[in-house]
Design an enzyme around this catalytic site. Structure first.
Site, PDB file in Angstrom:
ATOM      1  N   ASP A 151      -7.960  -5.545   0.213  1.00 55.91           N
ATOM      2  CA  ASP A 151      -8.458  -6.337  -0.912  1.00 55.91           C
ATOM      3  C   ASP A 151      -8.063  -7.801  -0.848  1.00 55.91           C
ATOM      4  O   ASP A 151      -8.538  -8.603  -1.649  1.00 55.91           O
ATOM      5  CB  ASP A 151      -7.951  -5.741  -2.235  1.00 55.91           C
ATOM      6  CG  ASP A 151      -8.589  -4.405  -2.494  1.00 55.91           C
ATOM      7  OD1 ASP A 151      -9.784  -4.285  -2.217  1.00 55.91           O
ATOM      8  OD2 ASP A 151      -7.901  -3.480  -2.943  1.00 55.91           O
TER       9      ASP A 151
ATOM     10  N   HIS B 250       0.847  -1.186   0.000  1.00 52.51           N
ATOM     11  CA  HIS B 250       0.000   0.000   0.000  1.00 52.51           C
ATOM     12  C   HIS B 250       0.880   1.233   0.000  1.00 52.51           C
ATOM     13  O   HIS B 250       1.948   1.224   0.618  1.00 52.51           O
ATOM     14  CB  HIS B 250      -0.902   0.017   1.237  1.00 52.51           C
ATOM     15  CG  HIS B 250      -2.068   0.926   1.088  1.00 52.51           C
ATOM     16  ND1 HIS B 250      -1.976   2.282   1.331  1.00 52.51           N
ATOM     17  CD2 HIS B 250      -3.333   0.685   0.691  1.00 52.51           C
ATOM     18  CE1 HIS B 250      -3.149   2.824   1.090  1.00 52.51           C
ATOM     19  NE2 HIS B 250      -3.993   1.891   0.698  1.00 52.51           N
TER      20      HIS B 250
HETATM   21  N1  CMC Z   1       4.186  -7.504  -4.782  1.00 54.36           N
HETATM   22  C1  CMC Z   1       5.529  -7.463  -4.988  1.00 54.36           C
HETATM   23  N2  CMC Z   1       6.277  -6.368  -4.863  1.00 54.36           N
HETATM   24  C2  CMC Z   1       5.653  -5.232  -4.536  1.00 54.36           C
HETATM   25  C3  CMC Z   1       4.256  -5.193  -4.301  1.00 54.36           C
HETATM   26  C4  CMC Z   1       3.530  -6.380  -4.425  1.00 54.36           C
HETATM   27  N3  CMC Z   1       2.218  -6.391  -4.225  1.00 54.36           N
HETATM   28  N4  CMC Z   1       3.892  -3.920  -3.969  1.00 54.36           N
HETATM   29  C5  CMC Z   1       5.026  -3.198  -4.008  1.00 54.36           C
HETATM   30  N5  CMC Z   1       6.079  -3.982  -4.335  1.00 54.36           N
HETATM   31  C6  CMC Z   1       7.476  -3.560  -4.420  1.00 54.36           C
HETATM   32  C7  CMC Z   1       7.733  -2.782  -5.706  1.00 54.36           C
HETATM   33  O1  CMC Z   1       8.152  -3.605  -6.750  1.00 54.36           O
HETATM   34  C8  CMC Z   1       8.798  -1.805  -5.264  1.00 54.36           C
HETATM   35  O2  CMC Z   1      10.012  -2.491  -5.274  1.00 54.36           O
HETATM   36  P1  CMC Z   1      11.384  -1.681  -5.587  1.00 54.36           P
HETATM   37  O3  CMC Z   1      11.542  -0.693  -4.475  1.00 54.36           O
HETATM   38  O4  CMC Z   1      12.427  -2.745  -5.569  1.00 54.36           O
HETATM   39  O5  CMC Z   1      11.198  -1.039  -6.920  1.00 54.36           O
HETATM   40  C9  CMC Z   1       8.451  -1.516  -3.793  1.00 54.36           C
HETATM   41  O6  CMC Z   1       7.711  -2.658  -3.338  1.00 54.36           O
HETATM   42  C10 CMC Z   1       7.603  -0.275  -3.595  1.00 54.36           C
HETATM   43  O7  CMC Z   1       6.476  -0.364  -4.473  1.00 54.36           O
HETATM   44  P2  CMC Z   1       5.868   0.869  -5.255  1.00 54.36           P
HETATM   45  O8  CMC Z   1       5.114   0.374  -6.445  1.00 54.36           O
HETATM   46  O9  CMC Z   1       6.941   1.901  -5.491  1.00 54.36           O
HETATM   47  O10 CMC Z   1       4.902   1.426  -4.168  1.00 54.36           O
HETATM   48  P3  CMC Z   1       3.620   2.283  -4.432  1.00 54.36           P
HETATM   49  O11 CMC Z   1       3.331   2.994  -3.159  1.00 54.36           O
HETATM   50  O12 CMC Z   1       3.783   3.113  -5.648  1.00 54.36           O
HETATM   51  O13 CMC Z   1       2.505   1.176  -4.766  1.00 54.36           O
HETATM   52  C11 CMC Z   1       0.657  -0.275  -4.613  1.00 54.36           C
HETATM   53  C12 CMC Z   1       1.495   0.799  -3.895  1.00 54.36           C
HETATM   54  C13 CMC Z   1      -0.597  -0.559  -3.784  1.00 54.36           C
HETATM   55  C14 CMC Z   1       0.205   0.263  -5.974  1.00 54.36           C
HETATM   56  C15 CMC Z   1       1.499  -1.549  -4.756  1.00 54.36           C
HETATM   57  O14 CMC Z   1       1.897  -2.041  -3.493  1.00 54.36           O
HETATM   58  C16 CMC Z   1       0.788  -2.637  -5.557  1.00 54.36           C
HETATM   59  O15 CMC Z   1       0.829  -2.606  -6.801  1.00 54.36           O
HETATM   60  N6  CMC Z   1       0.098  -3.606  -4.862  1.00 54.36           N
HETATM   61  C17 CMC Z   1      -0.668  -4.614  -5.533  1.00 54.36           C
HETATM   62  C18 CMC Z   1      -2.005  -4.021  -5.936  1.00 54.36           C
HETATM   63  C19 CMC Z   1      -2.922  -3.825  -4.751  1.00 54.36           C
HETATM   64  O16 CMC Z   1      -3.098  -4.712  -3.918  1.00 54.36           O
HETATM   65  N7  CMC Z   1      -3.568  -2.655  -4.711  1.00 54.36           N
HETATM   66  C20 CMC Z   1      -4.585  -2.341  -3.699  1.00 54.36           C
HETATM   67  C21 CMC Z   1      -4.198  -1.213  -2.828  1.00 54.36           C
HETATM   68  S1  CMC Z   1      -5.307  -1.097  -1.407  1.00 54.36           S
HETATM   69  C22 CMC Z   1      -6.803  -0.629  -2.055  1.00 54.36           C
HETATM   70  C23 CMC Z   1      -6.828   0.761  -2.557  1.00 54.36           C
HETATM   71  O17 CMC Z   1      -6.519   1.695  -1.803  1.00 54.36           O
HETATM   72  O18 CMC Z   1      -7.194   0.930  -3.719  1.00 54.36           O
END
Ligand code: CMC
Length: 433
Positions: A371, A313
Site C-alpha cells: 500500500d 505487515h
Molecule cells: N509504524 C510504527 N510502528 C509499527 C508499525 C507501523 N506501521 N507497524 C507495526 N509497528 C510496531 C507496533 O507498534 C508493535 O510495536 P511493539 O512491539 O513495541 O508493541 C510492533 O511493530 C508489532 O506490530 P503489531 O501491531 O503487533 O503487528 P501486527 O502484525 O499485529 O500488525 C499491521 C500488522 C499491518 C496491522 C501493522 O504493521 C500496521 O498497523 N501497519 C500500518 C497499516 C498498514 O500499512 N496496513 C497494510 C497492511 S498490507 C495490506 C493488507 O494486507 O491489507
C-alpha cells in the site's frame, strides 16, 4: 484438493499438563512451517488454546496462496508473484486462483467470454444506488450493493450446486468493477457508464470510471497496464483478515454475495485495505521531506497512536515483494504523465529511505508493504482517495471467491466457531426486590 497435500509429520508434539502428558499430531503442508493439530485438545484435556489475532493459528488448509514472510516470497498456486505480474494478466490470475492452473489460450478466451456476459448489473440496481447520499463513502456503497446482489441473482445462491457456485463467482468478478465505477460516478454526480465488453478488464474499468457521454474516451495503455498490475498484486494473500471473514461467513452456509460483502466490510479498516488511502493521506500530511523526522519520531512514540501507514505487515518481516513491483508501476505511471517529480513520490522515497535505516524499524522488521506506493499511483491515474480501497476490493474478489469455493468443497469444512477465555462475572443471583 488441499487435504491430499497434508501429511502427518513423523514428529509428534507432547503437551505436559499438571497430571498428564498428551501427544498432539504434527501436520506437514507442502511448504512452510509445520502445524500442531490441536483440534482434539479440548476433548482430551478440557482446555482451549488462546491466540488473540490468530498469530500462531492456521485456521484452514489451503492450496491457493503461499507466503514466506521472512524471505519476502508470495506464490499463487506455486507461481511467484513477480513472474505472474510480468507475464500474465488479472483475468489469468482469477482463473489460476479458481482452477489451480493457468488457462490455455482457448480456456482464457472462454473464461473471459463468461465474465463479459455478466458485467452489467440488474437495472434495478441503479435505483438502489440513488438511495445513497452523494457523499457516501464508496466502500459503504460497495458493502451494501454487493450484499444486495443476493436479492437479484437467486439462481446462483444454492451453495450445494457447483454450477451455481461458479456462476456466483463469475458474476462477482464481472460485476465488481461495474459497481465500483458506479459508486465513483455517483459520488461525482456523473451518469453511470455501461461496461464495454470489447475492452480488456482493466480498460473497461477505467472507461466506466472516467468516460463521460459528452466526449470520446481513449483508455491510456500505460494506465490500463498499471491498473491490471495493481489488480494482480492485490488478488489474493492467503488467510488475511477479509479472506478469513469471507470464510467464516461462508462456513455457516451463507450465500456467496453476502460472504463477499462481509469481506468488503472487513477490508475497509485502515489496518487492512484502508491502508492505501491512509498512506496517501499521511504522505500529504507530511508534505515535504524536511518533516519526515517528525513523523518517524511520532511513529516510534509508544504514547502516540500514529503509525507509518503502508509500513509493516503481520506476515512479511522482509520487503513485501508486491511493494517492489508497485514502486516500479508508480514510476511508469508518473513518467507517462510527465510527473516523475511528483513531490509526494519524493516524500515517499525519502520516508522509505529514512525508515529503513532507523533502528526501531530495523529491529521490528517493518518494511514498506504493497500500500505504500499504490496510493500515489492511483491518485496519478485520477482516482480519488476514497476509491483506493474500492480498487483493492475489486482485485481481492478474485481471492475471496477462490478461497470461498475451496472452503465449500473441503470435506473437513465446519462452521467456524472460536471459543473464548471468559473474564466476566462468575454466575450470580439477581437480588430479590
Ligand atoms: N509504524 C510504527 N510502528 C509499527 C508499525 C507501523 N506501521 N507497524 C507495526 N509497528 C510496531 C507496533 O507498534 C508493535 O510495536 P511493539 O512491539 O513495541 O508493541 C510492533 O511493530 C508489532 O506490530 P503489531 O501491531 O503487533 O503487528 P501486527 O502484525 O499485529 O500488525 C499491521 C500488522 C499491518 C496491522 C501493522 O504493521 C500496521 O498497523 N501497519 C500500518 C497499516 C498498514 O500499512 N496496513 C497494510 C497492511 S498490507 C495490506 C493488507 O494486507 O491489507
Amino acid at each position: 484438493m488441499a487435504s491430499s497435500e497434508v501429511k502427518t509429520s513423523t514428529s509428534t508434539a507432547h503437551l505436559t499438563l499438571s497430571n498428564k502428558t498428551i501427544e498432539l499430531p504434527v501436520l506437514q503442508g507442502s511448504l512452510g512451517p509445520e502445524a500442531i493439530d490441536v483440534s482434539k485438545l479440548y476433548s482430551q484435556t478440557g482446555m482451549f488454546t488462546y491466540d488473540p489475532g490468530f498469530t500462531s493459528t492456521a485456521s484452514t488448509e489451503s492450496a491457493i496462496t503461499y507466503i514466506d514472510g521472512d524471505n519476502g516470497v508470495l506464490l499463487h498456486r506455486g507461481y511467484p508473484i513477480e513472474q505472474l505480474a510480468e507475464r500474465s494478466s488479472f483475468v489469468d490470475i482469477c482463473y489460476l486462483l479458481l482452477n489451480g492452473t493457468l488457462p490455455t489460450q482457448a480456456e482464457k478466451g472462454d473464461f473471459f467470454q463468461r465474465i463479459t456476459r455478466h458485467t452489467m448489473v440488474h437495472d434495478q440496481v441503479n435505483r438502489f444506488f440513488t438511495g445513497f447520499r452523494r457523499d457516501a463513502h464508496p466502500m459503504a456503497i460497495m458493502v451494501a450493493s454487493v450484499g444486495a446482489l443476493s436479492a437479484f441473482y437467486h439462481d446462483s445462491t444454492d451453495i450445494t450446486d457447483p454450477e451455481q457456485r461458479l456462476l456466483a463467482s463469475i458474476r462477482m468478478i464481472a460485476k465488481m468493477p461495474t459497481l465500483a465505477a458506479m459508486a465513483h460516478k455517483y459520488s461525482v454526480g456523473q451518469p453511470f457508464v455501461y461496461p464495454q465488453n470489447g475492452l480488456d478488464y482493466a480498460s473497461n474499468f477505467l472507461r466506466m470510471c472516467f468516460a463521460v457521454p459528452a466526449e470520446e474516451y481513449r483508455v491510456s495503455p500505460v494506465f490500463s497496464k498499471a491498473l491490471d498490475r495493481i489488480l494482480m498484486l492485490h488478488a489474493d494473500h492467503e488467510q488475511n483478515a477479509s479472506t478469513s471473514t469471507v470464510r467464516l461467513a461462508g462456513s455457516s452456509g451463507a450465500n456467496p454475495f453476502a460472504c463477499i460483502a462481509a469481506g468488503i466490510a472487513c477490508l475497509w479498516g485502515p489496518a487492512h485495505g484502508g491502508a492505501n488511502e491512509a498512506a496517501l493521506k499521511m504522505l500529504e500530511e507530511i508534505g515535504t521531506p524536511d518533516r519526515i523526522p517528525l513523523f518517524i519520531e511520532k511513529a516510534k512514540d509508544k504514547n502516540d497512536p500514529f503509525r507509518l501507514m503502508g509500513f509493516g505487515h503481520r506476515v512479511y518481516k522482509n520487503y513485501d515483494p508486491r511493494a517492489r513491483i508497485m514502486q516500479q508501476t508508480a514510476h511508469e505511471v508518473l513518467n507517462a504523465l510527465g510527473a516523475s517529480d511528483d513531490p509526494l513520490l519524493e516524500v515517499a522515497r525519502e520516508l522509505e529511505h529514512a525508515a529503513l535505516k532507523d533502528g526501531y524499524f530495523i529491529e521490528k522488521k517493518l518494511y514498506p508493504n504493497v500500500d505504500f506506493y499504490s496510493g500515489i499511483t492511483l491518485r496519478a491515474m485520477g482516482f480519488p482517495t476514497s476509491m483506493f480501497t474500492v480498487l483493492f476490493a475489486v482485485a481481492r474478489t478474485a481471492g475471496w471467491v477462490a478461497q470461498w469455493n475451496e472452503m465449500i468443497k473441503d470435506p473437513k469444512q465446519k462452521i467456524g466457531r472460536p471459543r473464548q477465555l471468559y473474564v466476566g462475572e462468575p454466575a450470580r443471583t439477581l437480588p430479590l426486590s
